[in-house]
Enzyme design. Structure first.
Site, PDB file in Angstrom:
ATOM      1  CE  LYS A 120      -5.508  -8.135  -2.164  1.00  0.00           C
ATOM      2  NZ  LYS A 120      -5.524  -7.979  -0.754  1.00  0.00           N
ATOM      3  CE  LYS A 153     -10.648  -1.529  -0.081  1.00  0.00           C
ATOM      4  NZ  LYS A 153     -10.764  -2.630   0.843  1.00  0.00           N
ATOM      5  CE  LYS A 202      -4.253  -1.629   2.216  1.00  0.00           C
ATOM      6  NZ  LYS A 202      -5.167  -1.435   3.362  1.00  0.00           N
TER       7      LYS A 202
HETATM    8  P1  TYM Z   1     -10.656  -5.897   3.680  1.00  0.00           P
HETATM    9  O1  TYM Z   1     -11.707  -4.886   3.959  1.00  0.00           O
HETATM   10  O2  TYM Z   1      -9.558  -5.549   2.733  1.00  0.00           O
HETATM   11  O3  TYM Z   1     -11.298  -7.207   3.133  1.00  0.00           O
HETATM   12  C1  TYM Z   1     -12.385  -7.815   3.801  1.00  0.00           C
HETATM   13  C2  TYM Z   1     -12.280  -9.331   3.709  1.00  0.00           C
HETATM   14  O4  TYM Z   1     -12.274  -9.777   2.350  1.00  0.00           O
HETATM   15  C3  TYM Z   1     -11.163 -10.637   2.129  1.00  0.00           C
HETATM   16  N1  TYM Z   1     -10.716 -10.451   0.739  1.00  0.00           N
HETATM   17  C4  TYM Z   1     -10.573 -11.429  -0.155  1.00  0.00           C
HETATM   18  N2  TYM Z   1     -10.793 -12.765  -0.077  1.00  0.00           N
HETATM   19  C5  TYM Z   1     -10.575 -13.498  -1.181  1.00  0.00           C
HETATM   20  N3  TYM Z   1     -10.160 -12.969  -2.369  1.00  0.00           N
HETATM   21  C6  TYM Z   1      -9.922 -11.648  -2.492  1.00  0.00           C
HETATM   22  N4  TYM Z   1      -9.540 -11.140  -3.662  1.00  0.00           N
HETATM   23  C7  TYM Z   1     -10.133 -10.816  -1.351  1.00  0.00           C
HETATM   24  N5  TYM Z   1     -10.017  -9.479  -1.128  1.00  0.00           N
HETATM   25  C8  TYM Z   1     -10.374  -9.278   0.159  1.00  0.00           C
HETATM   26  C9  TYM Z   1     -10.131 -10.197   3.140  1.00  0.00           C
HETATM   27  O5  TYM Z   1      -9.196 -11.209   3.389  1.00  0.00           O
HETATM   28  C10 TYM Z   1     -10.988  -9.876   4.335  1.00  0.00           C
HETATM   29  O6  TYM Z   1     -11.306 -11.046   5.049  1.00  0.00           O
HETATM   30  N6  TYM Z   1      -7.690  -5.753   7.633  1.00  0.00           N
HETATM   31  C11 TYM Z   1      -8.954  -6.253   7.157  1.00  0.00           C
HETATM   32  C12 TYM Z   1     -10.152  -5.755   7.945  1.00  0.00           C
HETATM   33  C13 TYM Z   1     -10.085  -5.979   9.409  1.00  0.00           C
HETATM   34  C14 TYM Z   1     -10.254  -7.227  10.076  1.00  0.00           C
HETATM   35  C15 TYM Z   1     -10.155  -6.917  11.457  1.00  0.00           C
HETATM   36  C16 TYM Z   1     -10.499  -8.528   9.635  1.00  0.00           C
HETATM   37  C17 TYM Z   1      -9.885  -5.048  10.370  1.00  0.00           C
HETATM   38  N7  TYM Z   1      -9.936  -5.595  11.607  1.00  0.00           N
HETATM   39  C18 TYM Z   1     -10.279  -7.929  12.407  1.00  0.00           C
HETATM   40  C19 TYM Z   1     -10.610  -9.517  10.605  1.00  0.00           C
HETATM   41  C20 TYM Z   1     -10.512  -9.220  11.968  1.00  0.00           C
HETATM   42  C21 TYM Z   1      -9.132  -5.779   5.750  1.00  0.00           C
HETATM   43  O7  TYM Z   1      -8.590  -4.797   5.316  1.00  0.00           O
HETATM   44  O8  TYM Z   1     -10.034  -6.445   5.041  1.00  0.00           O
END
Ligand code: TYM
Length: 332
Positions: free
Chosen positions: A195, A198, A112
């Site tokens: 992957k 967004k 990032k």
């Molecule tokens: P975020 O918002 O980027 O993504 C949310 C969830 O979607 C999953 N994900 C994917 N899974 C499969 N293929 C993909 N291309 C793909 N893109 C995203 C992510 O693995 C995630 O599960 N840091 C986290 C948010 C967070 C969190 C937490 C998660 C904050 N606190 C505590 C679990 C527990 C994040 O940015 O996810």
């Protein structure tokens, strides 16, 4: 009952197919057997520049998509991260036991910060995984259902829990990641070695839950594949087709081997057309329900407030224990 915690960033109006198949589907499936806590992580969303009015809308949209996908606010605790101050408070304490070098090794931070450039790389972006650890550790979480890209953050969370426990006494449960086998990494339809995200370079490889069904179908029909003709699962040499098979298998519950068999001798066009149909069939009701829920934001806010009350009670208890253990004087 095992405690499950997970969250998603409200950093775009619509969740995408990776968020849905990699995580949200599991959140829904786990609900019956666990004590589930699901969060819209708005504090995380401001680690890259946000538009305040958009963030407000996107936060409600994200919660509405959780509900539309099947999260039941009776069985699950559903809330917005900024409504429970203990998250930010515990993150501060954890940041003081996190090594600078340790945080510097987080690959998502490296990616990032490379993407946004040195100027836009904030301290908040750097400490992002520490806040994530706080989210998880506040609730004595057993399982964290996430996609594969969160694996390293989960490892850090486990390390921090263990380190705090050994320095100050048993305080945190050490959580486990819960990562699906097939949909752990959904790839961009136009660039099947990256992957789905967004922040994709082109819009046409990103399947959004709230896209118009015709748009979703079109994205699948123009998915990038390869120059062969064989529908065979082989991520190394056939990333495009393998991604389509992964999505197909996860959405329909059909094993990949069965899909390979039923498409033997058929063309890529058939696969794409059928897949477009099953995905649209799955996403359409979620989209419709989300739009319906967004017509009554007051009701949505009421639900979220109720969730925040439930979460805060648990989080405050844990934070008080942490404050005692690190040696803060109790306020009378
Ligand atoms: P975020 O918002 O980027 O993504 C949310 C969830 O979607 C999953 N994900 C994917 N899974 C499969 N293929 C993909 N291309 C793909 N893109 C995203 C992510 O693995 C995630 O599960 N840091 C986290 C948010 C967070 C969190 C937490 C998660 C904050 N606190 C505590 C679990 C527990 C994040 O940015 O996810």
């Amino acid at each position: 009952r095992p405690i499950v915690f997970s969250g998603m960033q409200p950093s775009s109006g619509s969740l995408h197919l990776g968020n849905y198949l990699g995580a949200l589907v599991n959140w829904v499936a786990l609900q019956d057997e666990v004590d589930p806590i699901y969060c819209v992580v708005d504090l995380h969303a401001i680690t890259v520049a946000q538009d305040p009015a958009e963030l407000r809308t996107q936060t409600r949209f994200t919660a509405a998509q959780y509900l539309a996908a099947g999260i039941d606010p009776e069985r699950s605790t559903l809330f917005v991260q900024s409504h429970v101050p203990a998250h930010a408070e515990l993150a501060w304490v954890l940041s003081t036991i996190t090594g600078f070098g340790e945080a510097s090794r987080m690959t998502q931070f490296k990616d990032k910060s490379a993407r946004h450039g040195a100027e836009a790389t904030t301290v908040g972006l750097f400490t992002y995984p520490v806040l994530m650890a706080a989210d998880i550790l506040l609730y004595d979480t057993n399982l964290v259902p996430v996609g594969d890209d969160q694996r390293q953050h989960l490892e850090l969370t486990r390390d921090l829990a263990g380190r705090f426990n050994s320095r100050f006494g048993e305080t945190f449960r050490v959580p486990e990641a819960y990562i699906p086998e097939e949909a752990a990494r959904i790839y961009d339809l136009q660039d099947p070695t990256s992957k789905m995200s967004k922040s994709a370079a082109s819009d046409s490889g990103l399947v959004r839950l709230l896209d118009d069904p015709a748009v979703t179908a079109k994205k699948f029909k123009s998915a990038v594949t390869d120059a062969e003709r064989e529908i065979r699962y082989d991520p190394a040499t056939k990333p495009g087709i393998s991604n389509l098979l992964d999505i197909y298998s996860t959405v329909t519950g059909t094993p990949i081997a069965d899909l390979e068999q039923s498409y033997a001798g058929r063309g890529y066009g058939d696969l794409k057309k059928d897949l477009a149909e099953v995905v649209v069939e799955r996403l359409s009701p979620i989209r419709a329900r989300t739009l319906e829920l967004m017509e009554d934001p007051a009701e949505l806010d009421r639900l979220l407030a109720h969730g925040a009350d439930k979460a805060a009670e648990r989080a405050e208890r844990k934070l008080a224990d942490v404050y005692d253990r690190v040696g803060f004087v109790r306020r009378r």
